[in-house]
Design an enzyme around this catalytic site. Structure first.
Site, PDB file in Angstrom:
ATOM      1  N   MET A  35       0.943  -1.188   0.066  1.00 53.11           N
ATOM      2  CA  MET A  35      -0.079   0.120  -0.194  1.00 53.11           C
ATOM      3  C   MET A  35       0.826   1.467  -0.166  1.00 53.11           C
ATOM      4  O   MET A  35       0.290   2.421   0.330  1.00 53.11           O
ATOM      5  CB  MET A  35      -0.932   0.041   1.179  1.00 53.11           C
ATOM      6  CG  MET A  35      -2.049  -1.099   1.234  1.00 53.11           C
ATOM      7  SD  MET A  35      -3.353  -0.823   2.102  1.00 53.11           S
ATOM      8  CE  MET A  35      -3.048  -0.765   3.656  1.00 53.11           C
ATOM      9  N   ALA A  37       4.069   4.055   1.000  1.00 57.27           N
ATOM     10  CA  ALA A  37       4.683   4.476   2.160  1.00 57.27           C
ATOM     11  C   ALA A  37       5.778   3.366   2.669  1.00 57.27           C
ATOM     12  O   ALA A  37       6.051   2.932   3.746  1.00 57.27           O
ATOM     13  CB  ALA A  37       3.738   4.799   3.493  1.00 57.27           C
ATOM     14  N   GLU A  40      12.186  -0.158   4.888  1.00 53.78           N
ATOM     15  CA  GLU A  40      13.146  -1.186   4.613  1.00 53.78           C
ATOM     16  C   GLU A  40      12.352  -2.741   4.697  1.00 53.78           C
ATOM     17  O   GLU A  40      12.860  -3.513   3.944  1.00 53.78           O
ATOM     18  CB  GLU A  40      14.126  -1.146   5.726  1.00 53.78           C
ATOM     19  CG  GLU A  40      15.363  -2.359   5.739  1.00 53.78           C
ATOM     20  CD  GLU A  40      15.814  -2.457   4.279  1.00 53.78           C
ATOM     21  OE1 GLU A  40      15.957  -1.455   3.423  1.00 53.78           O
ATOM     22  OE2 GLU A  40      16.219  -3.645   3.882  1.00 53.78           O
ATOM     23  N   HIS A  42       9.509  -3.445   3.440  1.00 52.90           N
ATOM     24  CA  HIS A  42       9.133  -3.730   1.851  1.00 52.90           C
ATOM     25  C   HIS A  42      10.287  -4.042   0.992  1.00 52.90           C
ATOM     26  O   HIS A  42       9.949  -4.918   0.197  1.00 52.90           O
ATOM     27  CB  HIS A  42       8.346  -2.466   1.333  1.00 52.90           C
ATOM     28  CG  HIS A  42       7.020  -2.058   2.197  1.00 52.90           C
ATOM     29  ND1 HIS A  42       6.954  -1.074   2.893  1.00 52.90           N
ATOM     30  CD2 HIS A  42       5.960  -2.569   2.019  1.00 52.90           C
ATOM     31  CE1 HIS A  42       5.682  -0.870   3.543  1.00 52.90           C
ATOM     32  NE2 HIS A  42       5.059  -1.709   2.982  1.00 52.90           N
ATOM     33  N   GLY A 152       4.813 -10.022   3.709  1.00 52.88           N
ATOM     34  CA  GLY A 152       5.766  -9.985   5.094  1.00 52.88           C
ATOM     35  C   GLY A 152       4.939 -10.818   6.082  1.00 52.88           C
ATOM     36  O   GLY A 152       3.737 -10.651   6.324  1.00 52.88           O
ATOM     37  N   ASP A 155       2.415  -9.085   9.039  1.00 53.55           N
ATOM     38  CA  ASP A 155       1.086  -9.367   9.042  1.00 53.55           C
ATOM     39  C   ASP A 155       0.858 -10.758   9.009  1.00 53.55           C
ATOM     40  O   ASP A 155       0.347 -11.373   7.833  1.00 53.55           O
ATOM     41  CB  ASP A 155       0.510  -8.459   7.790  1.00 53.55           C
ATOM     42  CG  ASP A 155       0.727  -7.173   7.743  1.00 53.55           C
ATOM     43  OD1 ASP A 155       0.076  -6.420   8.816  1.00 53.55           O
ATOM     44  OD2 ASP A 155       1.591  -6.563   7.348  1.00 53.55           O
TER      45      ASP A 155
END
Ligand code: PAF
Length: 285
Positions: A35, A37, A40, A42, A152, A155
Site C-alpha cells: 500500500m 509508504a 526497509e 518492503h 511480510g 502481517d
C-alpha cells in the site's frame, strides 16, 4: 552495478502486457503487493522476490475496502515518487499503481471471504478487513499472474489468509513469507509507525520485547494462559492503552492453543494501541 529503470503502469492492460513479454521469453516474475509508504521491510520483500524471479513487479494501491469506517484510509501516507525510487533501488522493474476506479469499476460486486483463519484476532477486531484484503489480493494475483508473490510475516494472519485463498482458488502462484524487518530497538517496521509521537515511539519497542519474552517462556514450557496474561500486563505497564489481543495460536490455521504448554508450532500475536496508533506484531514460538 546500476539497477534497471523502473516503469510505472496504471492499468491492468499495461501490467499484463509487460508480464506477458517476460513470460513469453520464459522468464520468472516475482510480485510484491503493497500500500506504499515504503520502508526497509518492503524493500527486503522486493529483494527476496528478486532472488526467486528474473523480474519483480510491485503494486502500490491503498485499498479502500480493507479499511473500516473509522480507520485511517484518508490519512494513510501516499508517497508514490519516493516509493518508486526505493523500489528501483531494490531491483523492482515495474510498479503497478492503479487508481480506485481501475481496481473497482462501477458495479463491482464480488467479495472473497476466507472462513476460519480470517475470523479471530484482526478479523474480530477489524470486521470486513480480511474480506477487503482477500478480494484485492485475489485481483492483484490474477492481474499480475506472477510465479511467486512475497508478503511480510509482520502481517502474519494476512499471510495465512492469503496462503489459504491461493490453495482454495487454485491460483498458480508460490506464496513466500518474508521475515519481519525491525528497527535496532526491536520495533517492527510499519508505515503506521510514522503516526507515533516521540514519547509513543520510545514506548513502542515494549511490544516486541513482551512477545519475545513470552515466546521464550513458551519454549521453556510455560502455560499459554499465564504467558498471555504476563505479556498483556507488560504492555499495559508500558503505556499501551487498548489491547485488542495477545494470543498464542497454531502457526498454520491460527486455531486457539492452551491453556497449558504448547506442543506444536505456534505463534504469539498481539495488536494494541499507543495513543491513536494501532501496532501489531508476532513472534514464532
Ligand atoms: O499488506 C498490505 O500492504 C496490504 O494488506 C496488501 C497485501 C497490499 C493488500 O492491500
Amino acid at each position: 552495478m546500476s539497477e534497471p529503470p523502473l516503469s510505472v503502469v496504471r492499468t491492468v492492460a499495461d501490467l499484463r502486457a509487460h508480464v506477458r513479454t517476460w513470460k513469453a521469453r520464459g522468464e520468472r516474475v516475482g510480485f510484491v503487493p503493497t500500500m506504499g509508504a515504503l520502508h526497509e521491510g518492503h524493500l527486503s520483500l522486493v529483494r527476496l522476490a528478486r532472488e526467486r524471479a528474473d523480474h519483480v513487479v510491485a503494486s502500490v494501491f491503498v485499498n479502500p475496502t480493507q479499511f473500516g469506517p473509522n480507520e485511517d484510509f484518508d490519512a494513510y501516507p501516499r508517497t508514490e515518487a519516493r516509493d518508486a525510487e526505493l523500489l528501483a533501488s531494490a531491483g523492482c522493474e515495474l510498479l503497478f499503481a492503479p487508481d480506485v476506479a481501475e481496481m473497482y469499476a462501477p458495479g463491482f460486486s464480488t467479495t472473497v471471504t476466507v472462513a476460519g483463519v480470517s475470523e479471530p484476532l484482526d478479523g474480530a477486531a477489524r470486521p470486513g478487513h480480511f474480506a477487503g484484503v482477500a478480494t484485492v489480493v485475489s485481483k492483484l494475483l490474477m492481474q499480475a499472474a506472477p510465479d511467486v508473490a512475497v508478503f511480510g510475516e509482520k502481517d502474519y494472519q494476512q499471510l495465512q489468509v492469503i496462503r489459504r485463498l491461493v490453495r482454495d482458488l487454485d491460483i498458480p502462484v508460490e506464496i513466500v513469507g518474508g521475515p519481519t524487518a525491525r528497527a535496532p530497538d526491536g520495533l517492527a517496521l510499519s508505515s503506521r509507525n510514522a503516526y507515533l509521537s516521540v514519547e509513543e515511539r520510545a514506548a513502542a519497542p515494549a511490544l516486541a520485547r513482551a512477545l519475545t519474552a513470552a515466546a521464550e517462556q513458551l519454549r521453556a514450557g510455560a502455560a499459554v494462559d499465564q504467558t498471555e496474561a504476563q505479556a498483556r500486563a507488560a504492555l499495559e505497564a508500558a503505556g499501551f492503552r487498548k489491547i485488542d489481543y495477545v494470543e498464542v495460536r497454531a502457526a498454520d490455521d491460527l486455531a486457539r492453543l492452551g491453556p497449558g504448554p504448547v506442543a506444536a508450532p505456534a505463534r504469539i500475536l498481539a495488536a494494541a494501541f499507543l495513543g491513536r496508533t494501532r501496532l501489531i506484531d508476532n513472534i514464532a514460538v
